[in-house]
Design an enzyme around this catalytic site. Structure first.
Site, PDB file in Angstrom:
ATOM      1  N   GLU A 126       0.136  -7.222  38.571  1.00  0.00           N
ATOM      2  CA  GLU A 126       1.120  -6.595  37.685  1.00  0.00           C
ATOM      3  C   GLU A 126       2.365  -7.460  37.526  1.00  0.00           C
ATOM      4  O   GLU A 126       2.926  -7.564  36.430  1.00  0.00           O
ATOM      5  CB  GLU A 126       1.494  -5.204  38.192  1.00  0.00           C
ATOM      6  CG  GLU A 126       0.374  -4.170  38.065  1.00  0.00           C
ATOM      7  CD  GLU A 126      -0.111  -4.004  36.629  1.00  0.00           C
ATOM      8  OE1 GLU A 126       0.659  -4.289  35.693  1.00  0.00           O
ATOM      9  OE2 GLU A 126      -1.263  -3.610  36.436  1.00  0.00           O
TER      10      GLU A 126
ATOM     11  N   TYR B 240       7.447   0.791  34.479  1.00  0.00           N
ATOM     12  CA  TYR B 240       6.057   0.531  34.174  1.00  0.00           C
ATOM     13  C   TYR B 240       5.253   0.106  35.402  1.00  0.00           C
ATOM     14  O   TYR B 240       4.191   0.660  35.692  1.00  0.00           O
ATOM     15  CB  TYR B 240       5.908  -0.546  33.079  1.00  0.00           C
ATOM     16  CG  TYR B 240       4.516  -1.136  33.125  1.00  0.00           C
ATOM     17  CD1 TYR B 240       3.447  -0.411  32.633  1.00  0.00           C
ATOM     18  CD2 TYR B 240       4.256  -2.354  33.758  1.00  0.00           C
ATOM     19  CE1 TYR B 240       2.148  -0.887  32.745  1.00  0.00           C
ATOM     20  CE2 TYR B 240       2.982  -2.839  33.873  1.00  0.00           C
ATOM     21  CZ  TYR B 240       1.926  -2.103  33.367  1.00  0.00           C
ATOM     22  OH  TYR B 240       0.657  -2.567  33.501  1.00  0.00           O
TER      23      TYR B 240
ATOM     24  N   CYS C 261     -13.136   0.931  17.276  1.00  0.00           N
ATOM     25  CA  CYS C 261     -12.263   1.859  18.004  1.00  0.00           C
ATOM     26  C   CYS C 261     -12.919   3.228  18.179  1.00  0.00           C
ATOM     27  O   CYS C 261     -13.369   3.829  17.200  1.00  0.00           O
ATOM     28  CB  CYS C 261     -10.939   2.028  17.275  1.00  0.00           C
ATOM     29  SG  CYS C 261      -9.805   3.149  18.124  1.00  0.00           S
TER      30      CYS C 261
ATOM     31  N   CYS D 158      -7.314   8.735  14.366  1.00  0.00           N
ATOM     32  CA  CYS D 158      -6.099   7.921  14.372  1.00  0.00           C
ATOM     33  C   CYS D 158      -5.198   8.251  13.177  1.00  0.00           C
ATOM     34  O   CYS D 158      -5.568   8.040  12.020  1.00  0.00           O
ATOM     35  CB  CYS D 158      -6.449   6.439  14.351  1.00  0.00           C
ATOM     36  SG  CYS D 158      -4.997   5.369  14.280  1.00  0.00           S
TER      37      CYS D 158
ATOM     38  N   ASP E 176       2.989   0.824  28.866  1.00  0.00           N
ATOM     39  CA  ASP E 176       3.235  -0.593  28.608  1.00  0.00           C
ATOM     40  C   ASP E 176       3.152  -0.827  27.103  1.00  0.00           C
ATOM     41  O   ASP E 176       2.973   0.099  26.320  1.00  0.00           O
ATOM     42  CB  ASP E 176       2.216  -1.470  29.349  1.00  0.00           C
ATOM     43  CG  ASP E 176       0.914  -1.525  28.598  1.00  0.00           C
ATOM     44  OD1 ASP E 176       0.508  -0.468  28.067  1.00  0.00           O
ATOM     45  OD2 ASP E 176       0.311  -2.594  28.514  1.00  0.00           O
TER      46      ASP E 176
ATOM     47  N   CYS F 116      -7.030  -2.272  19.662  1.00  0.00           N
ATOM     48  CA  CYS F 116      -5.852  -1.869  18.883  1.00  0.00           C
ATOM     49  C   CYS F 116      -4.720  -2.855  19.156  1.00  0.00           C
ATOM     50  O   CYS F 116      -3.657  -2.505  19.645  1.00  0.00           O
ATOM     51  CB  CYS F 116      -5.446  -0.451  19.278  1.00  0.00           C
ATOM     52  SG  CYS F 116      -4.270   0.320  18.147  1.00  0.00           S
TER      53      CYS F 116
ATOM     54  N   CYS G 116     -10.485  -1.539  13.874  1.00  0.00           N
ATOM     55  CA  CYS G 116     -10.749  -0.100  13.834  1.00  0.00           C
ATOM     56  C   CYS G 116     -12.248   0.219  13.858  1.00  0.00           C
ATOM     57  O   CYS G 116     -12.643   1.305  14.277  1.00  0.00           O
ATOM     58  CB  CYS G 116     -10.097   0.517  12.601  1.00  0.00           C
ATOM     59  SG  CYS G 116      -8.304   0.277  12.535  1.00  0.00           S
TER      60      CYS G 116
END
Length: 301
Positions: free
Chosen positions: A47, A130, A213, A219, A148, A203, A210
């Site tokens: 991270e 975060y 997705c 969406c 995030d 995305c 898409c």
DNA sequence: CATGCGTGGAG
DNA sequence: TCTCCAAGCAT
């Protein structure tokens, strides 16, 4: 007080979670910090490194880092300069210093184990909202809103119907994230990782795909015809000629040398003496560079 | 809350 | 070439 957060009715939430998580089960990348053997320390190191740095560049440094310092106490026992050196060219080397500081705090205050409490994580250097949520969720399976840049973009599009989220995270975004967070802890942790991965792989900021997705049918942005982002184009962050560039060049010289470096070696990296001196002063002030009595410089001991 | 903070790859 | 952007944080 326009409410753009209810494009997805609560009743749709369950199917939304299921769709994204099922997609994740099928398409998630096999990243080393996601493997069980990574542990909380591996998750935490990843991270730190992933803050503003792409996965592809983190991978090799992460492997070397964990091999050399498999536990927080191993890193804590080293000079901070060694952390800065091992950081290599990941960028934002203050992160290396903070990771080292976090390792020391973990060794001293937490018995060498990465804490699992969000508040305790947040108290460590280099860990903000975060990262605290990410470590608690990914490493310990807790229920947190992990917001995030990827998740914010996915939510902005799918739920709010806009191409990009605001510059800074807003209260409305946090509220939306909490609304969408599954009740069940295990599902919530899965959702956090899955929604982030969706933003990273499908995305994306440019060239969203898409067709691949799992929630394209729900969406709000796509259903609205994918309207372009309103307002001015976001900041054009020029880099050439900035103090950041000079700092980078100076630090590169110091990373490359185990022995203290004379002033003359640093003078070679930048022609303009005022800016060069300012950059060096900044590095010293940040604790990234240590000036010695004899006028030479080295990474912090 | 706007800035400063590295670096390199993709379009 | 040049712009944008990549799992943010601290001040």
């Amino acid at each position: 007080m326009t409410d753009t957060t209810t494009a997805l009715a609560p009743t749709d939430a369950v199917s939304l979670h299921a769709s994204v998580i099922a997609w994740f089960d099928e398409h998630a990348r096999d990243l080393p910090w996601r493997r069980p053997e990574a542990g909380a320390w591996g998750v935490m190191v990843s991270e730190f490194m992933l803050q503003q740095t792409p996965v592809s560049r983190v991978l090799p440094v992460y492997e070397q880092w964990l091999a050399r310092w498999p536990r927080p106490a191993d890193l804590a026992a080293e000079a901070p300069g060694e952390a800065v050196r091992a950081w290599g060219r990941l960028g934002y080397p203050r992160r290396a210093l903070r990771l080292h500081g976090a390792a020391q705090a973990i060794a001293e205050r937490h018995g060498g184990d990465v804490p699992s409490e969000h508040a305790q994580l947040l108290a460590l250097p280099g860990i903000g909202e975060y990262t605290a949520a990410a470590v608690a969720s990914f490493a310990y399976g807790q229920r947190h809103t992990v917001l995030d840049t990827n998740v914010r973009r996915v939510f902005a599009r799918a739920a709010s119907g806009i191409q990009y989220p605001p510059t800074a995270t807003t209260a409305a975004e946090r509220r939306l994230a909490r609304t969408l967070l599954p009740d069940d802890q295990e599902t919530a942790a899965r959702w956090a990782a899955a929604s982030m991965e969706l933003g990273a792989l499908v995305c994306t900021a440019r060239n969203e795909d898409c067709a691949r997705c799992p929630i394209a049918g729900q969406c709000a942005w796509r259903l609205a015809g994918k309207p372009a982002h309103e307002g001015a184009a976001r900041r054009g962050q020029t880099y050439a000629g900035t103090d950041r560039q000079v700092r980078g060049k100076l630090l590169a010289v110091l990373r490359a040398s185990t022995a203290p470096v004379p002033q003359s070696a640093l003078d070679g990296v930048w022609h303009e003496p005022v800016q060069r001196a300012r950059a060096l002063d900044g590095l010293v002030a940040d604790g990234l560079v240590e000036p010695l009595e004899d006028g030479t410089y080295q990474l912090p001991s």
